[in-house]
Write a protein that holds these residues in place. Structure first.
Motif, PDB file in Angstrom:
ATOM      1  N   PHE A 118      17.698 -72.169  29.113  1.00  0.00           N
ATOM      2  CA  PHE A 118      17.255 -71.559  27.347  1.00  0.00           C
ATOM      3  C   PHE A 118      16.022 -72.582  26.827  1.00  0.00           C
ATOM      4  O   PHE A 118      16.439 -73.752  27.058  1.00  0.00           O
ATOM      5  N   SER A 119      15.714 -71.391  26.048  1.00  0.00           N
ATOM      6  CA  SER A 119      14.495 -72.420  25.412  1.00  0.00           C
ATOM      7  C   SER A 119      14.355 -72.304  23.957  1.00  0.00           C
ATOM      8  O   SER A 119      14.337 -71.156  23.039  1.00  0.00           O
ATOM      9  N   SER A 120      14.378 -73.434  23.150  1.00  0.00           N
ATOM     10  CA  SER A 120      14.860 -73.705  21.573  1.00  0.00           C
ATOM     11  C   SER A 120      13.574 -72.534  21.486  1.00  0.00           C
ATOM     12  O   SER A 120      13.544 -72.390  20.055  1.00  0.00           O
ATOM     13  N   LYS A 121      12.712 -73.544  22.071  1.00  0.00           N
ATOM     14  CA  LYS A 121      11.100 -72.547  20.683  1.00  0.00           C
ATOM     15  C   LYS A 121      11.242 -70.634  21.117  1.00  0.00           C
ATOM     16  O   LYS A 121      10.793 -70.347  20.660  1.00  0.00           O
ATOM     17  N   ARG A 122      11.027 -70.372  22.587  1.00  0.00           N
ATOM     18  CA  ARG A 122      11.820 -69.175  23.040  1.00  0.00           C
ATOM     19  C   ARG A 122      12.497 -68.543  21.611  1.00  0.00           C
ATOM     20  O   ARG A 122      12.237 -67.234  21.227  1.00  0.00           O
ATOM     21  N   CYS A 123      13.873 -68.770  21.740  1.00  0.00           N
ATOM     22  CA  CYS A 123      14.812 -68.277  21.182  1.00  0.00           C
ATOM     23  C   CYS A 123      13.975 -68.551  19.021  1.00  0.00           C
ATOM     24  O   CYS A 123      14.372 -67.453  18.982  1.00  0.00           O
ATOM     25  N   LEU A 124      13.395 -69.321  18.842  1.00  0.00           N
ATOM     26  CA  LEU A 124      12.977 -69.249  17.385  1.00  0.00           C
ATOM     27  C   LEU A 124      11.786 -68.565  17.422  1.00  0.00           C
ATOM     28  O   LEU A 124      12.232 -67.704  16.303  1.00  0.00           O
ATOM     29  N   GLU A 125      10.229 -68.529  18.594  1.00  0.00           N
ATOM     30  CA  GLU A 125       9.944 -66.964  18.542  1.00  0.00           C
ATOM     31  C   GLU A 125      10.675 -66.146  18.462  1.00  0.00           C
ATOM     32  O   GLU A 125      10.427 -64.308  17.329  1.00  0.00           O
ATOM     33  N   TRP A 126      11.808 -65.800  18.886  1.00  0.00           N
ATOM     34  CA  TRP A 126      12.613 -64.250  18.657  1.00  0.00           C
ATOM     35  C   TRP A 126      13.250 -64.064  18.085  1.00  0.00           C
ATOM     36  O   TRP A 126      13.466 -63.128  17.420  1.00  0.00           O
ATOM     37  N   PHE A 127      14.143 -65.377  16.605  1.00  0.00           N
ATOM     38  CA  PHE A 127      14.365 -65.172  15.813  1.00  0.00           C
ATOM     39  C   PHE A 127      13.220 -63.976  14.801  1.00  0.00           C
ATOM     40  O   PHE A 127      13.651 -63.323  13.541  1.00  0.00           O
ATOM     41  N   TYR A 128      11.918 -64.598  14.518  1.00  0.00           N
ATOM     42  CA  TYR A 128      11.270 -64.704  13.884  1.00  0.00           C
ATOM     43  C   TYR A 128      10.151 -63.489  14.011  1.00  0.00           C
ATOM     44  O   TYR A 128       9.612 -63.292  13.315  1.00  0.00           O
ATOM     45  N   GLU A 129      10.858 -62.724  14.876  1.00  0.00           N
ATOM     46  CA  GLU A 129      10.694 -60.853  15.104  1.00  0.00           C
ATOM     47  C   GLU A 129      11.286 -60.025  14.419  1.00  0.00           C
ATOM     48  O   GLU A 129      11.375 -59.229  14.229  1.00  0.00           O
ATOM     49  N   TYR A 130      12.430 -60.659  13.846  1.00  0.00           N
ATOM     50  CA  TYR A 130      13.153 -60.457  12.364  1.00  0.00           C
ATOM     51  C   TYR A 130      13.420 -60.606  11.754  1.00  0.00           C
ATOM     52  O   TYR A 130      13.899 -59.366  10.437  1.00  0.00           O
ATOM     53  N   ALA A 131      12.778 -61.881  11.401  1.00  0.00           N
ATOM     54  CA  ALA A 131      13.505 -62.778  10.328  1.00  0.00           C
ATOM     55  C   ALA A 131      11.570 -62.593   9.738  1.00  0.00           C
ATOM     56  O   ALA A 131      11.454 -62.257   8.402  1.00  0.00           O
ATOM     57  N   GLY A 132      10.542 -62.275  10.064  1.00  0.00           N
ATOM     58  CA  GLY A 132       8.997 -62.549   9.614  1.00  0.00           C
ATOM     59  C   GLY A 132       8.799 -63.627   8.948  1.00  0.00           C
ATOM     60  O   GLY A 132       8.992 -64.354  10.225  1.00  0.00           O
ATOM     61  N   ASN A 133       8.863 -63.810   7.666  1.00  0.00           N
ATOM     62  CA  ASN A 133       7.866 -64.899   6.557  1.00  0.00           C
ATOM     63  C   ASN A 133       9.854 -65.622   6.220  1.00  0.00           C
ATOM     64  O   ASN A 133       9.257 -66.462   5.909  1.00  0.00           O
ATOM     65  N   ASP A 134      10.307 -65.049   6.928  1.00  0.00           N
ATOM     66  CA  ASP A 134      11.833 -65.892   6.095  1.00  0.00           C
ATOM     67  C   ASP A 134      12.190 -67.158   7.494  1.00  0.00           C
ATOM     68  O   ASP A 134      12.521 -66.547   8.179  1.00  0.00           O
ATOM     69  N   ASP A 135      13.535 -67.370   6.413  1.00  0.00           N
ATOM     70  CA  ASP A 135      14.711 -68.031   7.651  1.00  0.00           C
ATOM     71  C   ASP A 135      16.151 -67.175   7.509  1.00  0.00           C
ATOM     72  O   ASP A 135      16.882 -68.245   7.903  1.00  0.00           O
ATOM     73  N   VAL A 136      15.677 -65.978   7.621  1.00  0.00           N
ATOM     74  CA  VAL A 136      16.922 -65.177   7.662  1.00  0.00           C
ATOM     75  C   VAL A 136      16.995 -63.758   7.487  1.00  0.00           C
ATOM     76  O   VAL A 136      15.516 -63.568   7.604  1.00  0.00           O
ATOM     77  N   VAL A 137      17.936 -63.009   8.828  1.00  0.00           N
ATOM     78  CA  VAL A 137      17.669 -61.462   9.708  1.00  0.00           C
ATOM     79  C   VAL A 137      18.543 -61.461   8.170  1.00  0.00           C
ATOM     80  O   VAL A 137      19.459 -61.330   8.296  1.00  0.00           O
ATOM     81  N   GLY A 138      17.552 -60.490   7.618  1.00  0.00           N
ATOM     82  CA  GLY A 138      18.600 -59.649   6.190  1.00  0.00           C
ATOM     83  C   GLY A 138      18.949 -58.154   7.122  1.00  0.00           C
ATOM     84  O   GLY A 138      19.091 -57.772   7.674  1.00  0.00           O
ATOM     85  N   PRO A 139      19.030 -57.297   6.526  1.00  0.00           N
ATOM     86  CA  PRO A 139      19.132 -55.830   6.832  1.00  0.00           C
ATOM     87  C   PRO A 139      18.144 -54.927   7.530  1.00  0.00           C
ATOM     88  O   PRO A 139      18.473 -54.708   8.606  1.00  0.00           O
ATOM     89  N   GLU A 140      17.050 -55.090   6.754  1.00  0.00           N
ATOM     90  CA  GLU A 140      16.299 -54.500   8.373  1.00  0.00           C
ATOM     91  C   GLU A 140      16.093 -55.385   8.831  1.00  0.00           C
ATOM     92  O   GLU A 140      15.519 -54.307  10.163  1.00  0.00           O
ATOM     93  N   GLY A 141      16.063 -56.580   8.646  1.00  0.00           N
ATOM     94  CA  GLY A 141      16.508 -56.965  10.802  1.00  0.00           C
ATOM     95  C   GLY A 141      17.175 -56.715  11.294  1.00  0.00           C
ATOM     96  O   GLY A 141      16.727 -56.847  12.715  1.00  0.00           O
ATOM     97  N   MET A 142      17.897 -56.317  10.637  1.00  0.00           N
ATOM     98  CA  MET A 142      19.039 -56.565  11.096  1.00  0.00           C
ATOM     99  C   MET A 142      19.618 -55.116  12.116  1.00  0.00           C
ATOM    100  O   MET A 142      19.932 -54.977  13.010  1.00  0.00           O
ATOM    101  N   GLU A 143      18.488 -54.187  11.332  1.00  0.00           N
ATOM    102  CA  GLU A 143      19.077 -52.866  11.970  1.00  0.00           C
ATOM    103  C   GLU A 143      17.832 -52.753  13.246  1.00  0.00           C
ATOM    104  O   GLU A 143      18.579 -51.787  14.224  1.00  0.00           O
ATOM    105  N   LYS A 144      17.225 -53.283  12.818  1.00  0.00           N
ATOM    106  CA  LYS A 144      15.711 -53.538  14.131  1.00  0.00           C
ATOM    107  C   LYS A 144      16.180 -54.504  15.487  1.00  0.00           C
ATOM    108  O   LYS A 144      16.184 -53.839  16.113  1.00  0.00           O
ATOM    109  N   PHE A 145      17.465 -55.152  15.054  1.00  0.00           N
ATOM    110  CA  PHE A 145      17.423 -56.505  16.053  1.00  0.00           C
ATOM    111  C   PHE A 145      18.781 -55.052  16.871  1.00  0.00           C
ATOM    112  O   PHE A 145      19.241 -54.985  17.990  1.00  0.00           O
ATOM    113  N   CYS A 146      19.855 -54.607  16.270  1.00  0.00           N
ATOM    114  CA  CYS A 146      20.687 -53.478  16.886  1.00  0.00           C
ATOM    115  C   CYS A 146      20.671 -52.336  17.562  1.00  0.00           C
ATOM    116  O   CYS A 146      20.595 -52.298  18.882  1.00  0.00           O
TER     117      CYS A 146
END
Length: 309
Positions: A118-146
């Motif tokens: 497990f890589s925290s750096k890789r996990c962080l990069e993965w998070f921002y694929e759906y969060a964009g410039n925010d610190d939270v994955v919202g409805p749009e990012g959640m839809e793409k994630f699903c």
């Protein structure tokens, strides 16, 4: 005359003895030389087997002569180095290929091991694929994630994932929730999470986990400024949790639809789970005088009336 004859024979005998003595001495010397030559021959062949002798020229082999050296030469001259076989072109290419394959295998093993950890750096990069410039994955990012993990947003596995992340708001994953939850699951890529979906589904099969997720679902789904869960959201959550596990749920859901209830509080919510686990399908062991909420008393009465009619 007799004395003269005796002297003659004596001289002849002496001559014969001298000749024999000379012959014996000659034979002894010859034997000694032959023995020495035999020893030298043995030593030469021994050194030859050990690859320590110099090459014998063709002339020396023809004449049968042996090379000799003085004791000082033998002491001062170093033995010639053993000659190494020069590899053929094919052997050289094969050796290079073998070395290349070995380096490649080590590289691949290191890469695979690195990907498995497990890589925290890789996990962080993965998070921002759906969060964009925010610190939270919202409805749009959640839809793409699903879509990426191949799961519908209404699938119960998303509820289990939210429980694993300890998400506080339905439809949102914060950065802290993401890192903590995905770290616990050891998932830092979409592929790893996709491979963990069967595990997440299996969590519901364990009674204690199901109860924890069921209780979590109430607080997860309700509006944070409300203490109760609106009836429509409650029916959806109950459908996720009971749709395939409680045979009476379709009937209970019909009861909720025709009832006067607009919300369900937490006590009612928790008692529905207890009811589903302890009461027979024909409701024969239901105690109307028990400590059940009025909601369930009304459901039992409604169900029995329906059966009678």
């Amino acid at each position: 005359r007799p004395l003269a004859g005796l002297q003659f024979y004596t001289e002849q005998l002496q001559s014969v003895c001298l000749i024999k003595m000379h012959s014996d001495a000659t034979n002894f010397q010859l034997s000694s030389h032959l023995s020495t030559l035999a020893n030298i021959h043995k030593i030469y062949h021994t050194l030859n087997r050990l690859n320590l002798t110099e090459e014998v020229s063709q002339d020396d082999h023809q004449t049968g002569s042996l090379r000799s050296c003085s004791s000082s030469d033998c002491c001062t001259k170093a033995m010639p180095p053993r000659k190494k076989r020069r590899p053929a072109a094919g052997d050289d290419l094969s050796a290079k290929k073998s070395r290349h394959d070995s380096v490649y295998r080590k590289h691949e093993a290191s890469r695979i091991k690195s990907e498995e950890i497990f890589s925290s750096k890789r996990c962080l990069e993965w998070f921002y694929e759906y969060a964009g410039n925010d610190d939270v994955v919202g409805p749009e990012g959640m839809e793409k994630f699903c879509e990426d993990i191949g799961v519908e947003p209404e699938n119960v596995v998303m509820l289990v994932l939210a429980w694993k992340l300890d998400a506080q708001n339905m439809g949102y994953f914060t950065l802290q929730e993401w890192l903590k939850g995905m770290g616990a699951l050891q998932c830092d890529t979409t592929e790893k999470l996709r491979n963990s979906l069967d595990y997440l589904r299996s969590v519901l099969n364990e009674s204690t986990n199901f109860k924890l997720i069921y209780r979590y679902a109430f607080d997860f789904a309700r509006e944070k400024d409300q203490r109760s869960l609106d009836i429509n959201t409650a029916k959806c959550m109950l459908g996720l949790l009971f749709g395939k596990t409680w045979p009476l749920f379709p009937v209970f859901n019909q009861f909720l639809e025709q009832s006067k209830y607009k919300v369900i509080n937490k006590d009612q919510w928790c008692n529905v789970l207890e009811f589903s686990r302890t009461i027979n399908l024909d409701l024969s062991n239901y105690d109307e005088d028990g400590a059940w909420p009025v909601l369930l008393d009304e459901f039992v009465e409604w169900y029995k009336d329906r059966q009678m009619s």
